[in-house]
Design a protein around this motif. Structure first.
Motif, PDB file in Angstrom:
ATOM      1  N   ALA A 251       0.802  -1.224   0.000  1.00 31.78           N
ATOM      2  CA  ALA A 251       0.000   0.000   0.000  1.00 31.78           C
ATOM      3  C   ALA A 251       0.839   1.281   0.000  1.00 31.78           C
ATOM      4  N   PRO A 252       1.928   1.389   0.805  1.00 33.15           N
ATOM      5  CA  PRO A 252       2.717   2.633   0.743  1.00 33.15           C
ATOM      6  C   PRO A 252       3.297   2.899  -0.647  1.00 33.15           C
ATOM      7  N   ALA A 253       3.733   1.833  -1.327  1.00 37.42           N
ATOM      8  CA  ALA A 253       4.238   2.023  -2.691  1.00 37.42           C
ATOM      9  C   ALA A 253       3.116   2.486  -3.616  1.00 37.42           C
ATOM     10  N   ALA A 254       1.909   1.919  -3.439  1.00 37.68           N
ATOM     11  CA  ALA A 254       0.763   2.345  -4.247  1.00 37.68           C
ATOM     12  C   ALA A 254       0.401   3.799  -3.943  1.00 37.68           C
ATOM     13  N   HIS A 255       0.524   4.191  -2.674  1.00 40.60           N
ATOM     14  CA  HIS A 255       0.240   5.575  -2.284  1.00 40.60           C
ATOM     15  C   HIS A 255       1.220   6.534  -2.970  1.00 40.60           C
ATOM     16  N   LEU A 256       2.504   6.167  -2.970  1.00 39.34           N
ATOM     17  CA  LEU A 256       3.513   6.992  -3.628  1.00 39.34           C
ATOM     18  C   LEU A 256       3.238   7.080  -5.130  1.00 39.34           C
ATOM     19  N   ARG A 257       2.884   5.961  -5.724  1.00 43.55           N
ATOM     20  CA  ARG A 257       2.571   5.942  -7.156  1.00 43.55           C
ATOM     21  C   ARG A 257       1.372   6.827  -7.468  1.00 43.55           C
ATOM     22  N   SER A 258       0.333   6.791  -6.597  1.00 41.53           N
ATOM     23  CA  SER A 258      -0.883   7.577  -6.829  1.00 41.53           C
ATOM     24  C   SER A 258      -0.625   9.068  -6.710  1.00 41.53           C
ATOM     25  N   ARG A 259       0.313   9.449  -5.838  1.00 44.84           N
ATOM     26  CA  ARG A 259       0.634  10.873  -5.702  1.00 44.84           C
ATOM     27  C   ARG A 259       1.298  11.416  -6.969  1.00 44.84           C
ATOM     28  N   ILE A 260       1.959  10.538  -7.714  1.00 46.44           N
ATOM     29  CA  ILE A 260       2.678  10.962  -8.915  1.00 46.44           C
ATOM     30  C   ILE A 260       1.835  10.776 -10.175  1.00 46.44           C
ATOM     31  N   VAL A 261       1.200   9.616 -10.297  1.00 42.46           N
ATOM     32  CA  VAL A 261       0.504   9.235 -11.528  1.00 42.46           C
ATOM     33  C   VAL A 261      -0.981   9.547 -11.484  1.00 42.46           C
ATOM     34  N   GLY A 262      -1.600   9.296 -10.322  1.00 42.53           N
ATOM     35  CA  GLY A 262      -3.043   9.474 -10.216  1.00 42.53           C
ATOM     36  C   GLY A 262      -3.650   8.355  -9.388  1.00 42.53           C
ATOM     37  N   PRO A 263      -4.981   8.376  -9.191  1.00 38.35           N
ATOM     38  CA  PRO A 263      -5.638   7.389  -8.333  1.00 38.35           C
ATOM     39  C   PRO A 263      -5.397   5.958  -8.794  1.00 38.35           C
ATOM     40  N   GLN A 264      -5.540   5.049  -7.843  1.00 34.76           N
ATOM     41  CA  GLN A 264      -5.447   3.627  -8.161  1.00 34.76           C
ATOM     42  C   GLN A 264      -6.585   3.237  -9.102  1.00 34.76           C
ATOM     43  N   PRO A 265      -6.339   2.278 -10.006  1.00 37.14           N
ATOM     44  CA  PRO A 265      -7.444   1.775 -10.835  1.00 37.14           C
ATOM     45  C   PRO A 265      -8.562   1.247  -9.940  1.00 37.14           C
ATOM     46  N   PRO A 266      -9.815   1.546 -10.237  1.00 35.89           N
ATOM     47  CA  PRO A 266     -10.913   1.107  -9.362  1.00 35.89           C
ATOM     48  C   PRO A 266     -10.985  -0.408  -9.223  1.00 35.89           C
ATOM     49  N   GLU A 267     -10.375  -1.142 -10.165  1.00 37.80           N
ATOM     50  CA  GLU A 267     -10.400  -2.602 -10.065  1.00 37.80           C
ATOM     51  C   GLU A 267      -9.649  -3.102  -8.829  1.00 37.80           C
ATOM     52  N   VAL A 268      -8.676  -2.321  -8.330  1.00 37.40           N
ATOM     53  CA  VAL A 268      -7.867  -2.786  -7.190  1.00 37.40           C
ATOM     54  C   VAL A 268      -8.697  -2.839  -5.912  1.00 37.40           C
ATOM     55  N   PRO A 269      -9.299  -1.718  -5.423  1.00 35.69           N
ATOM     56  CA  PRO A 269     -10.130  -1.832  -4.215  1.00 35.69           C
ATOM     57  C   PRO A 269     -11.319  -2.754  -4.412  1.00 35.69           C
ATOM     58  N   ALA A 270     -11.878  -2.811  -5.641  1.00 32.22           N
ATOM     59  CA  ALA A 270     -13.010  -3.710  -5.889  1.00 32.22           C
ATOM     60  C   ALA A 270     -12.584  -5.165  -5.716  1.00 32.22           C
ATOM     61  N   ALA A 271     -11.374  -5.511  -6.197  1.00 28.39           N
ATOM     62  CA  ALA A 271     -10.888  -6.885  -6.051  1.00 28.39           C
ATOM     63  C   ALA A 271     -10.663  -7.229  -4.582  1.00 28.39           C
ATOM     64  N   VAL A 272     -10.152  -6.288  -3.797  1.00 30.68           N
ATOM     65  CA  VAL A 272      -9.930  -6.546  -2.371  1.00 30.68           C
ATOM     66  C   VAL A 272     -11.269  -6.744  -1.664  1.00 30.68           C
ATOM     67  N   ARG A 273     -12.286  -5.975  -2.039  1.00 30.36           N
ATOM     68  CA  ARG A 273     -13.604  -6.147  -1.418  1.00 30.36           C
ATOM     69  C   ARG A 273     -14.220  -7.493  -1.803  1.00 30.36           C
ATOM     70  N   ASP A 274     -13.971  -7.967  -3.013  1.00 29.22           N
ATOM     71  CA  ASP A 274     -14.453  -9.303  -3.391  1.00 29.22           C
ATOM     72  C   ASP A 274     -13.821 -10.369  -2.497  1.00 29.22           C
ATOM     73  N   LEU A 275     -12.528 -10.199  -2.205  1.00 25.47           N
ATOM     74  CA  LEU A 275     -11.856 -11.133  -1.300  1.00 25.47           C
ATOM     75  C   LEU A 275     -12.458 -11.050   0.100  1.00 25.47           C
TER      76      LEU A 275
END
Length: 652
Positions: A251-275
């Motif tokens: 998650a911290p690496a994803a947070h750093l990436r989102s600050r530079i590139v933009g929000p996480q693809p919505p498929e990522v939190p959706a996949a975690v919620r499916d789990l």
């Protein structure tokens, strides 16, 4: 406008009023129903048998069980209710034996307070046990109990058994449901974290993940510690919890990436919620996550963690699960008992708290022995609740106790003045008892307001004083709060010379150790050791955060000093995140840093830790921390620079 500024100056300070605002917590309806039945049914049975005093004592025991029923897992709830009841039985027995014996009662209650205070520092169950030991001793020494001497502890214990029986009604159908729900809640917290990546809400969501992960491991590993062998269901649940750790680590690496590139693809939190849904429902039919093709190291880390989690959730053979207890399995019960006993006897903090509580209880009991105070047990009762170590600041608890007691007495006055004694007590108790768990979730003052009329109503069943109980109880509460403030707070320098700097310094030093472990020689370190270190560090930081939040409710100088240091707490948490992000990026393809760069970051952190131990004043330090500006450690260096640049006023 002038009036507005004047009104602002007359408003009470925030540290004084913080606990008077109700917390936004949902009403625990199951607990409300359980409390209503557990406290009213014994009262009705006592009236039916023409033994109302017996029914009141059973209801008092049930009240103790309701207060102690704070765990989720059934096994922990059994311990949280049953073990404190044993201590409560000992307490009421000691109190009954010295009832009416003046200075003998003072000596016995002072010794009980010392023991209660010392064991309260061991853990949650011990804390409730110490509370009931002292509370019931105070009640037994202050109220006449039925003969023979063993009647009161028997009836109080029976009340605890009533709560325990009501609690365990759902065990056959929901045996592992609390643990499974806790693991699913951890996945959902991680989904929220990824959704907040790159935004200002990330820090708050990360704290929620830490709390959820700690809670889930406490429940699951506690269950494993009580089961011999590798039972399939617990092993499988532990495996499902273990595989959420790589997601948290990425998650911290994803947070750093989102600050530079933009929000996480919505498929990522959706996949975690499916789990999370699959874990909550106990399913194994989990498809592969449908994710965009990863390009950057952080995206590869998230993709790998999600696919690994899905594959483990599909497994049905526990032997194939990643189910080792690498994040720490509790030792055997006898080993933990030996360790905690040794710690309580040898800990300076344990002795200091025990002596503070003993001094306050001794003064309270001596005062009511010298001065005629009707039903004087309420003074020592107030001191016990105010001095409870894990309820928060002694100062703020004294203020909140007085506020809550005043509210509770208003309600009690209406009940005692308007409701005739007898069978009308039963429906009144149904309502009042249900308010206890509902109000307890809102804060300490509101819990006090709910408990006060219940205790007064039960006391009136035993003593038949009616409305005459109300004003004496208010005076007694104010006296008890005053004793706690003077003898339990002002006379102890550690109360107003806070040591939060030492705790934060320890966390910074541990962070330096974590940096050294994460980038040891530029090579890939032992992953299990790194995971254990990171989890321990996040737990410690959570404790530090709680200590600071408690200190913020203290009056000056402690409160303002904690407020000045608060940005540094946040900065240290971000340093840990940046370290984790850098290690994850390296593990998924980013170039490893020069070992000298990591060593320089570690040196800066150790210097910061030493500075925090040496002085209570924050001093601004400008540091360059040179290195590869495009390298993997640059975000970490930025966070360390920010931490060293935190400055605060001289508050000594």
């Amino acid at each position: 406008m002038a009036r507005s500024r004047g009104a602002g100056r007359l408003a009470p300070p925030a540290w004084l009023t913080a606990g008077m605002r109700p917390a936004p917590a949902p009403v625990p309806w199951a607990a409300v129903l359980r409390a209503a039945v557990a406290l009213s049914a014994p009262l009705a049975a006592g009236l039916a048998a023409d033994r109302p005093a017996y029914g009141a004592l059973v209801s008092m025991g049930a009240l103790s069980g309701v207060i102690g029923d704070t765990a989720d897992a059934y096994r922990m709830r059994v311990l949280n209710i049953a073990v404190p009841q044993l201590f409560g039985a000992v307490g009421v027995t000691l109190g009954t034996l010295v009832f009416g014996h003046g200075w003998a009662a003072v000596a016995v209650l002072t010794c009980v307070a010392l023991v209660s205070g010392m064991i309260s520092s061991i853990g949650a169950v011990a804390s409730v046990s110490g509370l009931l030991l002292l509370l019931n001793a105070v009640v037994g020494a202050g109220l006449p109990m039925p003969d023979p001497w063993w009647t009161a502890p028997l009836l109080l214990g029976l009340g605890g058994l009533v709560v325990l029986a009501l609690t365990l009604l759902g065990w056959p159908l929901r045996r592992a449901a609390p643990e499974r729900a806790a693991v699913a809640a951890t996945y959902r917290a991680v989904a929220d974290l990824y959704e907040a990546a790159g935004t200002s809400a990330y820090d708050e969501r990360r704290q929620a993940v830490t709390a959820a992960l700690d809670h889930a491991y406490d429940l699951v590993l506690a269950r494993r510690a009580r089961q011999h062998g590798r039972a399939a269901a617990p092993v499988r649940l532990l495996a499902r919890l273990n595989v959420v750790v790589p997601l948290v680590e990425a998650a911290p690496a994803a947070h750093l990436r989102s600050r530079i590139v933009g929000p996480q693809p919505p498929e990522v939190p959706a996949a975690v919620r499916d789990l999370a849904d699959a874990v909550a429902e106990g399913r194994s039919d989990v498809p592969d996550p449908d994710l965009p093709a990863p390009e950057r190291p952080s995206e590869k880390a998230v993709d790998h963690a999600l696919r690994h989690a899905a594959s483990v959730l599909r497994e049905t053979d526990p032997e194939h699960h990643d189910a080792d207890d690498r994040l720490g399995r509790p030792a055997a019960l006898r080993v933990r008992l030996r360790r905690t006993t040794r710690a309580a006897l040898l800990s300076g903090a344990s002795w200091r708290y025990g002596l503070r509580l003993a001094l306050c209880i001794g003064l309270a009991q001596a005062l009511v022995s010298l001065i005629a105070v009707p039903r004087s047990y309420w003074v020592a009762l107030t001191v016990t609740f105010v001095m409870k170590p894990d309820f928060g600041s002694v100062f703020s608890r004294a203020v909140l106790r007085a506020f809550g007691t005043a509210l509770g007495l208003l309600l009690a006055a209406l009940v005692l003045a308007e409701v005739p004694r007898g069978w009308w007590d039963v429906p009144v108790m149904v309502v009042l008892a249900g308010l206890i768990p509902a109000f307890s979730a809102k804060g300490y003052a509101f819990q006090t307001a709910a408990i006060t009329p219940v205790i007064l109503l039960l006391s009136d069943v035993l003593n038949h004083q009616g409305f005459g109980l109300v004003l004496p109880r208010l005076y007694d509460s104010l006296i008890g709060c005053g004793i706690a403030l003077v003898a339990g707070y002002l006379l102890w320098p550690e109360s107003w010379h806070t040591r939060i700097g030492d705790r934060l310094a320890d966390a910074v030093s541990d962070t330096a150790d974590y940096v050294a472990l994460a980038f040891a020689g530029g090579e890939r370190p032992d992953r299990s050791a790194r995971l254990r270190a990171r989890r321990a560090l996040y737990r410690d930081l959570s404790t530090v955060r709680s200590e600071f939040q408690r200190a913020l409710t203290e009056p000056p100088p402690t409160g303002p000093r904690a407020a000045a240091w608060w940005p540094l707490v946040v900065a240290v948490e971000r340093i840990v995140d940046a370290t984790t992000a850098a290690r994850v990026r390296i593990d998924h393809g980013a170039p490893a840093p020069d070992p000298a760069e990591a060593a320089e970051v570690e040196r800066e952190l150790r210097e910061l830790a030493e500075g925090l131990r040496a002085d209570d004043t924050l001093a601004e330090v400008r540091t360059e921390l040179p290195g590869d500006e495009n390298g993997v450690l640059e975000p970490l260096r930025q966070e360390v620079r920010a931490a060293r640049a935190v400055a605060g006023p001289d508050l000594r």
